[in-house]
Scaffold this motif. Structure first.
Motif, PDB file in Angstrom:
ATOM      1  N   PRO A  60     -33.182  53.803  51.064  1.00 45.18           N
ATOM      2  CA  PRO A  60     -32.221  54.329  49.447  1.00 45.18           C
ATOM      3  C   PRO A  60     -31.566  55.305  49.768  1.00 45.18           C
ATOM      4  CG  PRO A  60     -35.025  54.578  48.952  1.00 45.18           C
ATOM      5  CD  PRO A  60     -34.326  54.576  50.344  1.00 45.18           C
ATOM      6  N   TYR A  61     -30.873  55.472  50.817  1.00 41.44           N
ATOM      7  CA  TYR A  61     -30.357  56.782  51.827  1.00 41.44           C
ATOM      8  C   TYR A  61     -29.644  55.849  52.284  1.00 41.44           C
ATOM      9  CZ  TYR A  61     -33.605  60.009  49.253  1.00 41.44           C
ATOM     10  OH  TYR A  61     -34.953  60.409  48.305  1.00 41.44           O
ATOM     11  N   HIS A  62     -29.300  55.056  52.550  1.00 41.88           N
ATOM     12  CA  HIS A  62     -28.035  53.855  53.823  1.00 41.88           C
ATOM     13  C   HIS A  62     -28.571  55.461  54.546  1.00 41.88           C
ATOM     14  CE1 HIS A  62     -27.952  52.352  49.583  1.00 41.88           C
ATOM     15  NE2 HIS A  62     -27.207  53.300  49.478  1.00 41.88           N
ATOM     16  N   ILE A  63     -29.987  55.174  55.543  1.00 43.14           N
ATOM     17  CA  ILE A  63     -29.247  55.974  56.846  1.00 43.14           C
ATOM     18  C   ILE A  63     -31.438  55.147  57.902  1.00 43.14           C
ATOM     19  CG2 ILE A  63     -30.343  57.851  58.482  1.00 43.14           C
ATOM     20  CD1 ILE A  63     -29.520  59.725  55.675  1.00 43.14           C
ATOM     21  N   GLN A  64     -30.016  54.773  59.003  1.00 41.92           N
ATOM     22  CA  GLN A  64     -30.841  54.300  59.838  1.00 41.92           C
ATOM     23  C   GLN A  64     -31.388  55.036  61.415  1.00 41.92           C
ATOM     24  OE1 GLN A  64     -28.874  50.623  61.442  1.00 41.92           O
ATOM     25  NE2 GLN A  64     -30.432  50.244  62.994  1.00 41.92           N
ATOM     26  N   ILE A 100     -27.228  67.074  53.334  1.00 39.30           N
ATOM     27  CA  ILE A 100     -28.218  66.525  52.361  1.00 39.30           C
ATOM     28  C   ILE A 100     -27.889  64.944  52.378  1.00 39.30           C
ATOM     29  CG2 ILE A 100     -30.224  66.323  50.521  1.00 39.30           C
ATOM     30  CD1 ILE A 100     -30.134  68.591  52.660  1.00 39.30           C
ATOM     31  N   PRO A 101     -28.868  63.971  52.843  1.00 38.77           N
ATOM     32  CA  PRO A 101     -28.457  62.320  52.257  1.00 38.77           C
ATOM     33  C   PRO A 101     -28.909  62.421  50.337  1.00 38.77           C
ATOM     34  CG  PRO A 101     -30.668  62.514  52.917  1.00 38.77           C
ATOM     35  CD  PRO A 101     -29.509  63.701  53.701  1.00 38.77           C
ATOM     36  N   SER A 102     -27.160  61.158  49.911  1.00 37.31           N
ATOM     37  CA  SER A 102     -27.522  61.419  48.402  1.00 37.31           C
ATOM     38  C   SER A 102     -27.646  59.665  48.802  1.00 37.31           C
ATOM     39  CB  SER A 102     -26.211  61.374  47.624  1.00 37.31           C
ATOM     40  OG  SER A 102     -25.424  60.176  48.192  1.00 37.31           O
ATOM     41  N   ARG A 103     -28.560  58.846  47.138  1.00 36.44           N
ATOM     42  CA  ARG A 103     -28.547  57.670  47.210  1.00 36.44           C
ATOM     43  C   ARG A 103     -27.121  56.711  47.464  1.00 36.44           C
ATOM     44  NH1 ARG A 103     -33.937  56.533  46.207  1.00 36.44           N
ATOM     45  NH2 ARG A 103     -35.574  58.397  45.644  1.00 36.44           N
ATOM     46  N   GLU A 104     -26.132  57.408  47.147  1.00 37.98           N
ATOM     47  CA  GLU A 104     -24.896  57.404  47.056  1.00 37.98           C
ATOM     48  C   GLU A 104     -24.202  56.794  48.660  1.00 37.98           C
ATOM     49  OE1 GLU A 104     -21.761  57.449  44.401  1.00 37.98           O
ATOM     50  OE2 GLU A 104     -23.840  59.935  43.160  1.00 37.98           O
ATOM     51  N   PRO A 105     -24.065  55.380  48.752  1.00 41.20           N
ATOM     52  CA  PRO A 105     -23.988  54.905  50.167  1.00 41.20           C
ATOM     53  C   PRO A 105     -22.665  56.159  50.689  1.00 41.20           C
ATOM     54  CG  PRO A 105     -24.181  52.688  49.351  1.00 41.20           C
ATOM     55  CD  PRO A 105     -23.971  53.941  48.405  1.00 41.20           C
ATOM     56  N   GLY A 106     -23.205  56.993  52.319  1.00 43.13           N
ATOM     57  CA  GLY A 106     -21.899  57.240  52.609  1.00 43.13           C
ATOM     58  C   GLY A 106     -21.780  58.447  52.037  1.00 43.13           C
ATOM     59  N   LYS A 107     -22.332  59.094  50.801  1.00 39.56           N
ATOM     60  CA  LYS A 107     -21.628  60.371  50.342  1.00 39.56           C
ATOM     61  C   LYS A 107     -23.746  60.987  50.688  1.00 39.56           C
ATOM     62  CE  LYS A 107     -19.239  58.847  47.462  1.00 39.56           C
ATOM     63  NZ  LYS A 107     -18.392  58.857  45.794  1.00 39.56           N
TER      64      LYS A 107
END
Length: 650
Positions: A626-630, A229-236
């Motif tokens: 916001p989740y730093h996902i591409q 599950i992605p978080s709003r902190e980059p890479g976490k």
């Protein structure tokens, strides 16, 4: 004598008082139960716009004015209407007098089947000879006075009847319609009743505390693949927990002593008839307990919560070691409702001239195993080629067909001496027209192949009308003394946990951890029902140094991922153990459903999709920022890119 008499007097009074108290307690319990029964039907109609349910009315209600709500099940001759709700069916009769208002006839005669209506009328007896013994309400009917159409039903994708065949995909797409069927209603209501009884048993009778644990957690080493599950902190990222394993151990460190939870668990794996990406466990943990204590608790739990319409559960459950289960049944979850056990015939054929048998017996772990298929109904080409040959790819399996003349029509049989034949017949209790399936090789592999064939043969025999497994029989079994470690498939020189890395080693095998860890047995135990594993648990490691050694040295895991647990074990962790029962699988077996999807309200498909809402679904790129996902698409698939079906996250 005087002293004894003086002592006897108060003891007698105490026993009398005790018996009186017991009688009062029993009476109160009986009175409470009667009171609950009397309230049972009344409570169903509390707070709603009806007086009764469709399934509760009987001859004792004759003359009563009632209001019912439900779905139109079917209609006959524009005179009779069958109304259905969650509790059953009742027949409604439409009076044919001219004084009946036209709108009443219009509602009840023109409303499509599965429309929702409210009717009011009088409970009357059915005419003599027209009673329906197949319906609990078959002695009465409702003479309707007023009716209201609450919601008209459009044309349905399928009929809401249990006997109408529907594909599973269609059922899942329109799950809210499928839930109206009697079978789904029964399955889900029985599930609810069993869970409630389990709560009563654990909380009210044995002092357990019901505690919710988080579903957003971190990655844990070993075990099944987890959802990320992605978080709003980059890479976490968070991970959804496979089970509340670490949390329940931490609750024991926290002094809660007895925890349980109806827990949601998640595994990013393909679905099967007995597995879903999200599933439910009855999760239990106790402090200061041993393996026997956990087993007795679970036996009592199942006995207490078992449905009243099934044969009662008999305790204690029998037990087999892992080694015994593998040797006799070829699996660690044996179906013990029928025989056909695996027999070791190595000694009988020790001096055989058959080449592949000699080769197998000459090796250290070499053995010759066989099972006897009775009744003779499988001794034909269909059985030989469709069943045996499918297993011969990985392990050579040979059928041997004894005949009354003792001239066995098998190539292997021609090389078996008469003395060996006689010994084989005695050892395996072979009768005329029986079929013997024989294989040779390494012990575990030979047993595993015959274990699969044993189940295949049972399916074939039952397809031909022979009942081997009583569908009304529930055969529970504890399997114990599992290995603590197994060699990794991709690298047999390394070890992995047979179950999970928090399982305590068997006390007798502690020293082997440092010399021959592959030989260590665990304090793990599985509960098996009719050939399916419905629960598993263990006594846990409560010593931080031992846990750290197993993780870092034997399993080569990064202990930093579990630093919080190792620290907690250093702060006065009590000895503890527990178990998790697979609720979906248990209810599936109790109800006789073909799949756990039939006992879950809104399950996923075989591929893990929600066919009703089309989940998983795509998200616009703006919502992913916001989740730093591409999103990265396969290079050669413009069609896939446009359909947004396949995602790879960076």
């Amino acid at each position: 004598m005087v002293a004894e008499s003086r002592l006897a007097l108060p003891c007698g009074r105490f026993l009398s008082a005790l018996l009186a108290a017991v009688r009062v307690f029993i009476f109160k319990q009986f009175a409470n139960n009667i009171f609950l029964i009397l309230l049972f039907f009344k409570e169903f109609s509390s707070f709603v716009a009806r007086t009764n349910t469709c399934g509760e009315l009987r001859s004792s209600h004759l003359g009563q004015e009632v209001t019912l709500c439900g779905w139109i099940q079917y209609r006959r001759q524009n005179i009779f209407l069958v109304l259905r709700d969650f509790h059953g069916l009742v027949q409604v009769v439409i009076p044919q007098e001219e004084v009946i208002e036209g709108f009443l006839l219009k509602i009840l005669c023109e409303a499509p089947v599965e429309s929702v209506v409210r009717v009011s009328g009088t409970v009357i007896s059915r005419p003599p000879g027209q009673e329906n013994p197949k319906m609990p309400t078959g002695e009465i009917e409702i003479k309707v006075k007023t009716a209201e159409l609450l919601n008209s039903c459009k044309k349905l994708p399928f009929e809401v009847k249990d006997f109408v065949k529907k594909t599973e995909a269609l059922r899942l797409q329109y799950r809210y319609l499928d839930l109206r069927s009697f079978q789904m209603q029964y399955n889900l209501r029985l599930r609810s009743q069993m869970v409630m009884k389990m709560r009563e048993y654990l909380c009210n009778l044995h002092g357990f505390v019901d505690i919710e644990t988080p579903t957003l957690f971190k990655r844990t080493p070993g075990g099944a693949k987890e959802f990320v599950i992605p978080s709003r902190e980059p890479g976490k990222f968070y991970c959804l927990p496979q089970s509340p394993q670490q949390f329940k151990q931490l609750l024991m460190v926290g002094g809660l002593d007895r925890y349980f939870q109806v827990a949601r668990c998640y595994r990013d794996e393909g679905s099967r008839p007995d597995r879903q990406p999200e599933f439910t466990q009855i999760d239990i943990e106790m402090s200061f307990v041993d393996q026997t204590g956990i087993q007795r608790l679970i036996e009592g739990l199942l006995q207490y919560s078992w449905p009243s319409d099934k044969d009662p559960v008999v305790v204690p459950f029998p037990s087999l070691t892992f080694a015994e289960a593998l040797a006799s049944y070829g699996t660690d979850k044996p179906d013990t409702r029928f025989g056909m056990k695996i027999i070791d015939i190595s000694d009988v054929l020790r001096n055989t001239e058959v080449g592949f048998l000699q080769d197998a017996l000459s090796k250290p772990q070499g053995t010759v195993k066989a099972i006897c298929i009775s009744e003779g109904t499988v001794s034909d080409s269909q059985f030989c080629f469709s069943r045996v040959e499918s297993f011969s790819l990985s392990q050579e399996v040979l059928p041997v067909f004894p005949k009354a003349s003792r001239n066995w029509n098998s190539p292997v049989a021609q090389s078996i001496l008469e003395e060996q034949r006689s010994g084989l017949i005695r050892l395996m209790e072979i009768r005329e027209d029986d079929v013997v399936l024989l294989t040779a090789g390494e012990h575990k592999k030979a047993c595993s192949v015959l274990g699969k064939l044993r189940l295949e043969c049972a399916d074939l025999l039952e397809a031909r009308g022979l009942v081997l497994r009583d569908p009304t029989l529930f055969s529970f079994l504890w399997v114990v003394d599992f290995p603590l470690f197994l060699p990794k498939e991709e690298n047999p020189g390394e070890l992995e946990s047979a179950h999970h890395p928090f399982t305590a080693p068997h006390p007798s095998d502690i020293q082997l951890l440092y010399t021959e860890p592959e030989k260590v047995r665990s304090q793990h135990y599985d509960l098996v029902l009719n050939g399916s594993e419905i629960g598993g648990g263990s006594i846990r490691i409560h010593d931080a140094e031992l846990q750290r050694y197993i993780l870092a040295t034997l399993l080569k895991e990064d202990v930093k991922l579990l630093s919080h647990l190792l620290q907690a074990l250093d702060f006065g962790a009590p000895p503890h153990g527990g178990i998790a029962l697979g609720l979906d699988r248990l209810i599936c077996l109790v109800t006789g459903a073909p799949s756990i999807r039939d006992v879950i309200a809104f399950p996923k498909s075989f591929k893990g999709h929600d066919l009703m809402s089309n989940a998983p679904d795509s998200l616009p790129s703006e919502e992913l920022k916001p989740y730093h996902i591409q999103v990265s698409w396969p290079a050669n698939s413009e069609a896939e890119k446009s359909s947004l079906n396949h995602l790879v996250f960076k």
